[in-house]
Design a protein around this motif. Structure first.
Motif, PDB file in Angstrom:
ATOM      1  N   ASP A   1      44.434  45.075  19.767  1.00  0.00           N
ATOM      2  CA  ASP A   1      43.887  43.727  19.624  1.00  0.00           C
ATOM      3  C   ASP A   1      42.607  43.605  20.458  1.00  0.00           C
ATOM      4  OD1 ASP A   1      43.553  40.808  20.491  1.00  0.00           O
ATOM      5  OD2 ASP A   1      45.126  40.604  18.994  1.00  0.00           O
ATOM      6  N   THR A   2      41.525  43.236  19.821  1.00  0.00           N
ATOM      7  CA  THR A   2      40.235  43.147  20.518  1.00  0.00           C
ATOM      8  C   THR A   2      40.315  42.253  21.747  1.00  0.00           C
ATOM      9  OG1 THR A   2      39.064  43.459  18.421  1.00  0.00           O
ATOM     10  CG2 THR A   2      37.795  42.565  20.260  1.00  0.00           C
ATOM     11  N   PHE A   3      40.910  41.085  21.598  1.00  0.00           N
ATOM     12  CA  PHE A   3      40.932  40.113  22.694  1.00  0.00           C
ATOM     13  C   PHE A   3      41.821  40.576  23.842  1.00  0.00           C
ATOM     14  CE2 PHE A   3      40.104  37.755  18.752  1.00  0.00           C
ATOM     15  CZ  PHE A   3      38.869  37.220  19.055  1.00  0.00           C
ATOM     16  N   ALA A   4      42.878  41.327  23.524  1.00  0.00           N
ATOM     17  CA  ALA A   4      43.787  41.807  24.559  1.00  0.00           C
ATOM     18  C   ALA A   4      43.264  43.050  25.268  1.00  0.00           C
ATOM     19  CB  ALA A   4      45.161  42.104  23.947  1.00  0.00           C
ATOM     20  N   ARG A   5      42.158  43.632  24.767  1.00  0.00           N
ATOM     21  CA  ARG A   5      41.653  44.890  25.327  1.00  0.00           C
ATOM     22  C   ARG A   5      40.277  44.722  25.962  1.00  0.00           C
ATOM     23  NH1 ARG A   5      43.348  48.491  26.833  1.00  0.00           N
ATOM     24  NH2 ARG A   5      43.122  50.369  25.595  1.00  0.00           N
ATOM     25  N   LEU A   6      39.970  43.501  26.388  1.00  0.00           N
ATOM     26  CA  LEU A   6      38.650  43.222  26.953  1.00  0.00           C
ATOM     27  C   LEU A   6      38.512  43.645  28.413  1.00  0.00           C
ATOM     28  CD1 LEU A   6      37.949  39.681  25.433  1.00  0.00           C
ATOM     29  CD2 LEU A   6      36.778  41.827  24.863  1.00  0.00           C
ATOM     30  N   ASP A   7      39.618  43.966  29.087  1.00  0.00           N
ATOM     31  CA  ASP A   7      39.548  44.237  30.534  1.00  0.00           C
ATOM     32  C   ASP A   7      38.551  45.330  30.893  1.00  0.00           C
ATOM     33  OD1 ASP A   7      42.359  42.820  31.686  1.00  0.00           O
ATOM     34  OD2 ASP A   7      42.422  43.503  29.617  1.00  0.00           O
ATOM     35  N   PRO A   8      38.665  46.557  30.331  1.00  0.00           N
ATOM     36  CA  PRO A   8      37.721  47.601  30.752  1.00  0.00           C
ATOM     37  C   PRO A   8      36.296  47.307  30.325  1.00  0.00           C
ATOM     38  CG  PRO A   8      39.063  48.364  28.911  1.00  0.00           C
ATOM     39  CD  PRO A   8      39.643  47.055  29.341  1.00  0.00           C
ATOM     40  N   ILE A   9      36.117  46.642  29.189  1.00  0.00           N
ATOM     41  CA  ILE A   9      34.775  46.297  28.725  1.00  0.00           C
ATOM     42  C   ILE A   9      34.140  45.286  29.675  1.00  0.00           C
ATOM     43  CG2 ILE A   9      33.481  45.195  26.862  1.00  0.00           C
ATOM     44  CD1 ILE A   9      35.546  46.382  24.913  1.00  0.00           C
ATOM     45  N   ALA A  10      34.895  44.244  30.021  1.00  0.00           N
ATOM     46  CA  ALA A  10      34.382  43.237  30.950  1.00  0.00           C
ATOM     47  C   ALA A  10      34.115  43.839  32.326  1.00  0.00           C
ATOM     48  CB  ALA A  10      35.380  42.082  31.062  1.00  0.00           C
ATOM     49  N   ALA A  11      35.003  44.732  32.765  1.00  0.00           N
ATOM     50  CA  ALA A  11      34.827  45.348  34.085  1.00  0.00           C
ATOM     51  C   ALA A  11      33.588  46.241  34.105  1.00  0.00           C
ATOM     52  CB  ALA A  11      36.071  46.159  34.447  1.00  0.00           C
ATOM     53  N   GLY A  12      33.366  47.005  33.029  1.00  0.00           N
ATOM     54  CA  GLY A  12      32.184  47.853  32.964  1.00  0.00           C
ATOM     55  C   GLY A  12      30.901  47.042  32.951  1.00  0.00           C
ATOM     56  N   ALA A  13      30.902  45.941  32.197  1.00  0.00           N
ATOM     57  CA  ALA A  13      29.716  45.074  32.152  1.00  0.00           C
ATOM     58  C   ALA A  13      29.472  44.434  33.513  1.00  0.00           C
ATOM     59  CB  ALA A  13      29.904  44.009  31.078  1.00  0.00           C
ATOM     60  N   TRP A  14      30.535  43.997  34.173  1.00  0.00           N
ATOM     61  CA  TRP A  14      30.404  43.415  35.522  1.00  0.00           C
ATOM     62  C   TRP A  14      29.808  44.416  36.494  1.00  0.00           C
ATOM     63  CZ3 TRP A  14      33.170  45.427  39.703  1.00  0.00           C
ATOM     64  CH2 TRP A  14      33.003  44.735  40.922  1.00  0.00           C
ATOM     65  N   PHE A  15      30.275  45.653  36.432  1.00  0.00           N
ATOM     66  CA  PHE A  15      29.789  46.673  37.354  1.00  0.00           C
ATOM     67  C   PHE A  15      28.297  46.927  37.159  1.00  0.00           C
ATOM     68  CE2 PHE A  15      29.360  51.197  38.710  1.00  0.00           C
ATOM     69  CZ  PHE A  15      29.644  51.004  40.048  1.00  0.00           C
ATOM     70  N   ALA A  16      27.820  46.786  35.920  1.00  0.00           N
ATOM     71  CA  ALA A  16      26.401  46.983  35.652  1.00  0.00           C
ATOM     72  C   ALA A  16      25.542  45.905  36.296  1.00  0.00           C
ATOM     73  CB  ALA A  16      26.155  47.008  34.139  1.00  0.00           C
ATOM     74  N   CYS A  17      26.131  44.750  36.604  1.00  0.00           N
ATOM     75  CA  CYS A  17      25.379  43.662  37.230  1.00  0.00           C
ATOM     76  C   CYS A  17      25.168  43.895  38.719  1.00  0.00           C
ATOM     77  CB  CYS A  17      26.105  42.329  37.024  1.00  0.00           C
ATOM     78  SG  CYS A  17      26.156  41.786  35.304  1.00  0.00           S
ATOM     79  N   LEU A  18      25.811  44.921  39.269  1.00  0.00           N
ATOM     80  CA  LEU A  18      25.698  45.206  40.694  1.00  0.00           C
ATOM     81  C   LEU A  18      24.696  46.324  40.922  1.00  0.00           C
ATOM     82  CD1 LEU A  18      29.478  45.222  41.668  1.00  0.00           C
ATOM     83  CD2 LEU A  18      27.914  43.281  41.572  1.00  0.00           C
ATOM     84  N   ARG A  19      23.982  46.227  42.025  1.00  0.00           N
ATOM     85  CA  ARG A  19      23.097  47.314  42.434  1.00  0.00           C
ATOM     86  C   ARG A  19      23.832  48.110  43.495  1.00  0.00           C
ATOM     87  NH1 ARG A  19      20.287  48.730  38.947  1.00  0.00           N
ATOM     88  NH2 ARG A  19      22.149  47.956  37.944  1.00  0.00           N
ATOM     89  N   THR A  20      24.262  49.301  43.155  1.00  0.00           N
ATOM     90  CA  THR A  20      25.068  50.080  44.086  1.00  0.00           C
ATOM     91  C   THR A  20      24.215  50.680  45.198  1.00  0.00           C
ATOM     92  OG1 THR A  20      24.797  52.021  42.701  1.00  0.00           O
ATOM     93  CG2 THR A  20      26.745  50.678  42.309  1.00  0.00           C
TER      94      THR A  20
END
Length: 385
Positions: free
Chosen positions: A229-248
Motif C-alpha cells: 500500500d503506497t500510503f502505508a509504505r511512506l516511512d522510508p521515502i519520507a525519511a530519505g527526503a527529510w535526510f536530504a534537507c540536512l547538511r551533514t
C-alpha cells in the motif's frame, strides 16, 4: 568564553544562487549501498525464510533461527531502496533550486521517464510474456497487467497478491513512480518558504503512513495488503527526503561505522520478528526507516578515495535496477522455487552471476543510450563523469 558546540546536521540553505554553476553530485558510496540493498533482496528470494527449512538442511536450531531471520530481513532491502532513492531525488531537486532559484518539473519527469521506462516496459511487454509462455504461473490477469503498465502494480498486488510471478516485484517501482509524480511540485512549492517546510511535510507523511497502517490493520487487510500500500509504505521515502534537507557535517570514522552496523542490526532484528499481518508493522516500519537513514548517514563520506573494491561495488550499484528487475526470473529459470524448502546455494550463486551478467548487458545496450539522452535534461548530474 566557551567554544560554540559543533552539530552534525543543519538544514539545507534556502538561499537560491542563480548565478552559481551547478556542481556534479556523484557519490560512489551511494551506488555501493544500492547494490547492498539489492543483494539483501536477492538473498530474501534465493533462500528459505523458515526455520524448519534450515533445520531440515542440518543447521542447529539457534543457527537456523538466525539464518531464517536474516533471510526475512532481506526483504526490507526494498525500504533501503526507497530511502536511498528519496534522498537522492530530493537532494538533486534542492540543489537545483539552490543553483537556479527554481525547479524544472518537466525536465524532472523526462529524466525519470528516460531512467525507468525503457527497461520497465521492455520487461513488461517482451520478457514477461516470453516467461509466461514457458511457465504459465507467470501469467498476469488483464487487470493486473494493465495496472503494472500504468505504474499501479502495487495496488494490484495489494488486492490480488503476488502470485507465483517473477515480475510482481515491480510493485516497488510503482510506489516510487506514484510518489515522484507529485514530489517535485511539492518541493518547488515548499521551497518558497524554505527547507523547514519540506521537513514538516516529511513529518506529515510519516503520520500518514502510521494512520494508514492502523486503518488497514483495523479492517483486517491481509498480506501483502499493507506491504504494497503506497500510503502505508511512506516511512522510508519520507525519511530519505527529510535526510536530504540536512547538511551533514563530517562524522568520525568510528561514528560512521556505528551507524552502519547499528542500522544493519536494527533491520535484521526487525526483519526477524515482524509479521506483515499484525501490529508489529506499527513500530517495525518506522524502525526500519530510521535504520536505513542511519546506514545512509554512515555510508556518506566527506572525502572518499575510490578503491578498486569501491569502484566494483559502485558499478554493481549502477546496474542495480537491472539486477533487481531480473533476479527473480533468473532464480525461477534456474529452478529455485518461490518458497524453497531446501537451500540451493549453488543455484543461488549461479543465479547471482547470471543476474549480474544480464543486468550488465541491459545497462550497456538498453539503458545507457537513454541515460545519455537523459543528461540533456539534467541540471545536477549524479552520474560519474
Amino acid at each position: 568564553m566557551a567554544a560554540k558546540p559543533q552539530v552534525a546536521f543543519e538544514l539545507f540553505s534556502p538561499t537560491p544562487k542563480p548565478e552559481a554553476q551547478p556542481a556534479r553530485f556523484y557519490r560512489p558510496e551511494l551506488d555501493a549501498l544500492r547494490f547492498g540493498a539489492f543483494f539483501a533482496v536477492f538473498l530474501h528470494h534465493a533462500f528459505p525464510d523458515s526455520m524448519k527449512s534450515w533445520i531440515a538442511f542440518g543447521a542447529p536450531r539457534p543457527l537456523a533461527a538466525l539464518l531464517a531471520g536474516a533471510v526475512r530481513a532481506g526483504g526490507l532491502g526494498v525500504d533501503l531502496f526507497f530511502a536511498l532513492s528519496a534522498y537522492l531525488i530530493t537532494e538533486l531537486l534542492l540543489r537545483e533550486h539552490e543553483s537556479r532559484g527554481r525547479i524544472n518539473v518537466q525536465a524532472f519527469y523526462l529524466r525519470r521517464l528516460l531512467r525507468i521506462w525503457p527497461l520497465y516496459f521492455f520487461v513488461l511487454l517482451l520478457v514477461q510474456p516470453a516467461l509466461q509462455w514457458w511457465r504459465p504461473q507467470e501469467r498476469f490477469s488483464p487487470s493486473d497487467w494493465t495496472a503494472f503498465l500504468l505504474f499501479a502494480g502495487n495496488w494490484a498486488c495489494a488486492f490480488h497478491g503476488f502470485g507465483e510471478r517473477s515480475f510482481s516485484l515491480l510493485w516497488s517501482v510503482s510506489i516510487e513512480e506514484q510518489f515522484y509524480l507529485t514530489w517535485p511540485w511539492v518541493i518547488r512549492s515548499a521551497m518558497h518558504s524554505g527547507p523547514a517546510r519540506v521537513v514538516r511535510i516529511c513529518a506529515a507523511l510519516l503520520v500518514t503512513a502510521t494512520v494508514a497502517r492502523v486503518f488497514l490493520l483495523w479492517i483486517g487487510v491481509a498480506h501483502p495488503g499493507i506491504w504494497c500500500d503506497t500510503f502505508a509504505r511512506l516511512d522510508p521515502i519520507a525519511a530519505g527526503a527529510w535526510f536530504a534537507c540536512l547538511r551533514t557535517k563530517p562524522l568520525a570514522p568510528a561514528t560512521r561505522l556505528a551507524l552502519i552496523f547499528g542500522g544493519a542490526a536494527t533491520i535484521a532484528a526487525v526483519g526477524a520478528f515482524i509479521d506483515n499481518n499484525n501490529s508489529t508493522v506499527l513500530p517495525g516500519y518506522p524502525l526500519v526507516a530510521a535504520a536505513a537513514i542511519a546506514i545512509l548517514a554512515g555510508v556518506l563520506s566527506p572525502s572518499l578515495t575510490p578503491s578498486p573494491a569501491l569502484r566494483a561495488a559502485a558499478y554493481l550499484g549502477k546496474i542495480s535496477f537491472g539486477t533487481y528487475v531480473f533476479h527473480r526470473a533468473v532464480l525461477t529459470l534456474l529452478g529455485v522455487p518461490f518458497a524453497p524448502r531446501t537451500v540451493l546455494a549453488g543455484r543461488a550463486a549461479l543465479g547471482l552471476a547470471a543476474t549480474i551478467a544480464i543486468a550488465a548487458l541491459s545497462y550497456r545496450y538498453l539503458e545507457s543510450p537513454f541515460l545519455r539522452l537523459k543528461e540533456r535534461f539534467t541540471v545536477i548530474s549524479s552520474r560519474r563523469a
